[in-house]
Design an enzyme around this catalytic site. Sequence first.
Site, PDB file in Angstrom:
ATOM      1  N   GLY A   8     -13.297 -17.723 -17.813  1.00 30.79           N
ATOM      2  CA  GLY A   8     -13.428 -16.714 -18.817  1.00 30.79           C
ATOM      3  C   GLY A   8     -14.663 -17.154 -19.854  1.00 30.79           C
ATOM      4  O   GLY A   8     -15.730 -17.582 -19.244  1.00 30.79           O
ATOM      5  N   ASP A   9     -14.198 -16.742 -21.180  1.00 30.19           N
ATOM      6  CA  ASP A   9     -15.501 -16.679 -22.076  1.00 30.19           C
ATOM      7  C   ASP A   9     -16.173 -18.014 -22.198  1.00 30.19           C
ATOM      8  O   ASP A   9     -17.300 -17.909 -22.735  1.00 30.19           O
ATOM      9  CB  ASP A   9     -14.880 -15.930 -23.312  1.00 30.19           C
ATOM     10  CG  ASP A   9     -14.525 -14.575 -23.228  1.00 30.19           C
ATOM     11  OD1 ASP A   9     -14.672 -14.167 -22.109  1.00 30.19           O
ATOM     12  OD2 ASP A   9     -13.905 -14.147 -24.310  1.00 30.19           O
ATOM     13  N   ASN A  69      -7.064  -8.082 -25.803  1.00 32.45           N
ATOM     14  CA  ASN A  69      -8.481  -8.256 -26.862  1.00 32.45           C
ATOM     15  C   ASN A  69      -9.006  -7.129 -27.156  1.00 32.45           C
ATOM     16  O   ASN A  69      -9.289  -6.752 -28.323  1.00 32.45           O
ATOM     17  CB  ASN A  69      -9.370  -9.370 -26.285  1.00 32.45           C
ATOM     18  CG  ASN A  69      -8.742 -10.759 -25.929  1.00 32.45           C
ATOM     19  OD1 ASN A  69      -7.854 -10.880 -25.334  1.00 32.45           O
ATOM     20  ND2 ASN A  69      -9.064 -11.875 -26.556  1.00 32.45           N
ATOM     21  N   CYS A  70      -9.253  -6.372 -25.830  1.00 37.10           N
ATOM     22  CA  CYS A  70     -10.222  -5.150 -26.096  1.00 37.10           C
ATOM     23  C   CYS A  70      -9.556  -3.957 -26.997  1.00 37.10           C
ATOM     24  O   CYS A  70     -10.064  -3.119 -27.321  1.00 37.10           O
ATOM     25  CB  CYS A  70     -10.432  -4.728 -24.829  1.00 37.10           C
ATOM     26  SG  CYS A  70     -11.461  -5.819 -23.914  1.00 37.10           S
ATOM     27  N   THR A 118     -15.478 -27.633 -12.339  1.00 35.25           N
ATOM     28  CA  THR A 118     -16.388 -28.332 -13.264  1.00 35.25           C
ATOM     29  C   THR A 118     -16.949 -29.565 -12.638  1.00 35.25           C
ATOM     30  O   THR A 118     -16.705 -29.815 -11.622  1.00 35.25           O
ATOM     31  CB  THR A 118     -15.453 -28.723 -14.536  1.00 35.25           C
ATOM     32  OG1 THR A 118     -14.559 -29.716 -14.138  1.00 35.25           O
ATOM     33  CG2 THR A 118     -14.712 -27.521 -15.070  1.00 35.25           C
ATOM     34  N   LYS A 153     -24.840  18.519  -7.027  1.00 41.13           N
ATOM     35  CA  LYS A 153     -25.998  17.430  -7.223  1.00 41.13           C
ATOM     36  C   LYS A 153     -25.609  16.638  -8.365  1.00 41.13           C
ATOM     37  O   LYS A 153     -25.903  17.073  -9.647  1.00 41.13           O
ATOM     38  CB  LYS A 153     -27.358  18.011  -7.425  1.00 41.13           C
ATOM     39  CG  LYS A 153     -27.963  18.722  -6.117  1.00 41.13           C
ATOM     40  CD  LYS A 153     -29.518  19.354  -6.561  1.00 41.13           C
ATOM     41  CE  LYS A 153     -29.988  19.833  -5.153  1.00 41.13           C
ATOM     42  NZ  LYS A 153     -31.353  20.404  -5.584  1.00 41.13           N
ATOM     43  N   THR A 177      -3.949 -14.974 -15.838  1.00 43.03           N
ATOM     44  CA  THR A 177      -4.068 -14.171 -14.657  1.00 43.03           C
ATOM     45  C   THR A 177      -4.026 -15.543 -13.442  1.00 43.03           C
ATOM     46  O   THR A 177      -3.345 -15.193 -12.384  1.00 43.03           O
ATOM     47  CB  THR A 177      -5.462 -13.730 -14.578  1.00 43.03           C
ATOM     48  OG1 THR A 177      -5.479 -12.364 -15.362  1.00 43.03           O
ATOM     49  CG2 THR A 177      -5.849 -13.299 -12.983  1.00 43.03           C
ATOM     50  N   TYR A 233     -17.020  16.779  -5.725  1.00 42.31           N
ATOM     51  CA  TYR A 233     -17.309  17.977  -6.751  1.00 42.31           C
ATOM     52  C   TYR A 233     -16.473  18.940  -6.617  1.00 42.31           C
ATOM     53  O   TYR A 233     -15.854  19.583  -5.462  1.00 42.31           O
ATOM     54  CB  TYR A 233     -18.640  18.477  -6.017  1.00 42.31           C
ATOM     55  CG  TYR A 233     -18.896  20.012  -6.491  1.00 42.31           C
ATOM     56  CD1 TYR A 233     -19.130  20.231  -8.020  1.00 42.31           C
ATOM     57  CD2 TYR A 233     -19.142  20.947  -5.396  1.00 42.31           C
ATOM     58  CE1 TYR A 233     -19.293  21.428  -8.336  1.00 42.31           C
ATOM     59  CE2 TYR A 233     -19.526  22.119  -5.987  1.00 42.31           C
ATOM     60  CZ  TYR A 233     -19.535  22.447  -7.617  1.00 42.31           C
ATOM     61  OH  TYR A 233     -19.626  23.798  -7.967  1.00 42.31           O
TER      62      TYR A 233
END
Length: 676
Positions: free
Chosen positions: A290-291, A49-50, A281, A448, A22, A440
Amino acid sequence: MEMKKEQAKRYVIVGGVAGGATAAARLRRLDKDAKIVLFERGEHISFANCGLPYYVGDEIKESERLLLMTPELFRERFAVDVRTGSEVTHVDSESRRVHVRTAAGETYEEPYDALLLSPGAKPLRPPIPGVESPRILSLRNVPDAEVLRRLADQYAAAGRTVVVGGGFIGVEMAENLRARGLSVTLVEAAPHVLAPFDADMAKIAEREMNENGVGLYLGDGVQEFKEDTQGVRVRLVSGREIAADFVVLAIGVSPDTDFLKDSSVALGERGHILVNERMETSVPDVYAVGDAVMTFDRQTNTAGALPLAGPANRQGRLAADNMTGRRRIYDGFIGTAILKVFGLTAAAVGKNERMLEREGLRCGEDYRVVKLHPLAHVGYYPGAQTMTLKLLYRTKGAVGKILGAQIVGTGGVKSRIDVLATAIAMGADTDFLTSLELSYAPPFGAAKDPVNMAGYMAENDLAGLVRFLPAEQLDAARQAGVRVLDVRTPGELSHAPFASDTQIPLDELRTRVRELDRTVRWAVLCKVGQRAYNAARILAQDGYDAEVVAGGYTSLKMAEFEASPDAAPPCAAAERMGCGGTPQAAKMAAAAEEVDLTGLSCPGPLMELQKAMERIASGDVLLARASDPGFFADSAAWAEAAGHRMISRSKENGLVVVKIKKAGGKDAADDASEGG
């Protein structure tokens, strides 16, 4: 005088996928002349990955569909110098260079003006005896998925597998391996699966897993793996042993940052890269996403890590902006997550009760909970399916501020959790939910909406119009002297009995209220809580001390569930219970009548099932579809008690589908042999 052309900047990115890829694309869009080099240790720079568990489960047929961008296309479209099979082994921030080792073993250095680190995370592999067996695998990338898919192919007919870990990947792998026909057992050291969910909500997912043939060992970790000629034996802390052809290890991830330990880039205690709000950093011109990064929780402003694709994408885009001089601030995470659990969708956002208690907040004093069981759309439109929604909100300080939410159901879950995630991100309170004008139409929702209803319930609670007693606390409350008033109808009680202290249907309560003792505290019970609220208002205005059992009888039944290690697939479960039938018999037995029980919650489906059974002749078959998850077990028990034969039970697209043969006719096997 001729102007000297400014030299193009040189950006180096370590790691692709959500964050790195990205950022690379964003950098090119912001700077057409820059030199961008992306290093990726593997062969794929951008893959889903997912989607990996669903490729293993054959839901996704071709691995190519997981490849969001090939290195060749990335080079052509974005003019990025992509170097796969290249591992960055060291960052020298003083000389502004990274050290690289190729797949062939060659080493070299690459200079940078600005560096982005996106190394991701690696599966945890704790030092359990026997864990190095080649039969014990993890899932991180496409090659891992290819290996697991081949094993699923190899053992599909009668294979056995153990999944260790009940997080998102573990649950998804259990489902997808089960879909391939393997016998699956999931082991989780914690008391319940899916840590973002509280126990009462996790139980809904656990029941769904059990009923789809996944055995669950909960609160019992792995002590040892032992490989033998038959496969792997998994010994648990309790001493139990489980045999498997192979094991999937899915107990979490750790940041893949070993290559930074001798650099100047500051790391946290667990190896996460420390960054500021601009994703910088501790080293100038070095960013991380990221992770592998430690960012912060938006609700508490405390440090935290969230290894999910959504935050990684946002961070990659934001870091690229900052690398090119566009000052952007990362506003943290709120932990929005969703997953598929067979026919259910489970989603969560913000805080759960365990998190709040760790932060020193106490239920009932600092925060409260409402729980409801609404339909995804109006009940009169066919196919209405039930969800369970839990909302947590402040009662001290910022009164009404939404802290978290969890939803589990078969339809409409994602749209509701996204609305609640937006509300939490805005810092909204529960009154905001009551004012939302949501779309709706009968096929999609209700006037509701469930989100509005959760807001109304919290509003009534905060205004002192009602008190909610969690279903899990009812037994303790009764021991403390609380009495239960059941306001359901006699017909409901006959199918869903409960040992209450007093039973008065709501429609008779106004004329019979004097039958109740004013000196005691009353917990009012109905099916899902709505009638109990009306009853509690009658009592409160007549001077009684009354509260509502949150979620009613439906929540009580959910709380009773205990996960089993001995789950079996639907047909086998029916045979084991003595209901008889085989898949072939189920297919051949034609239904004399079909009934739609969707939109009804317990005991509604059973009541309508009984009426339908009375309409057909002895020996005829009734097919029923219900959206109430409890109908899977309840229908089998009801059929057995009534002397009918359960031909088949299954779960299809979030619905429970049963075929029941009325007592008094031919045996189901005869039906099958005669062609139905």
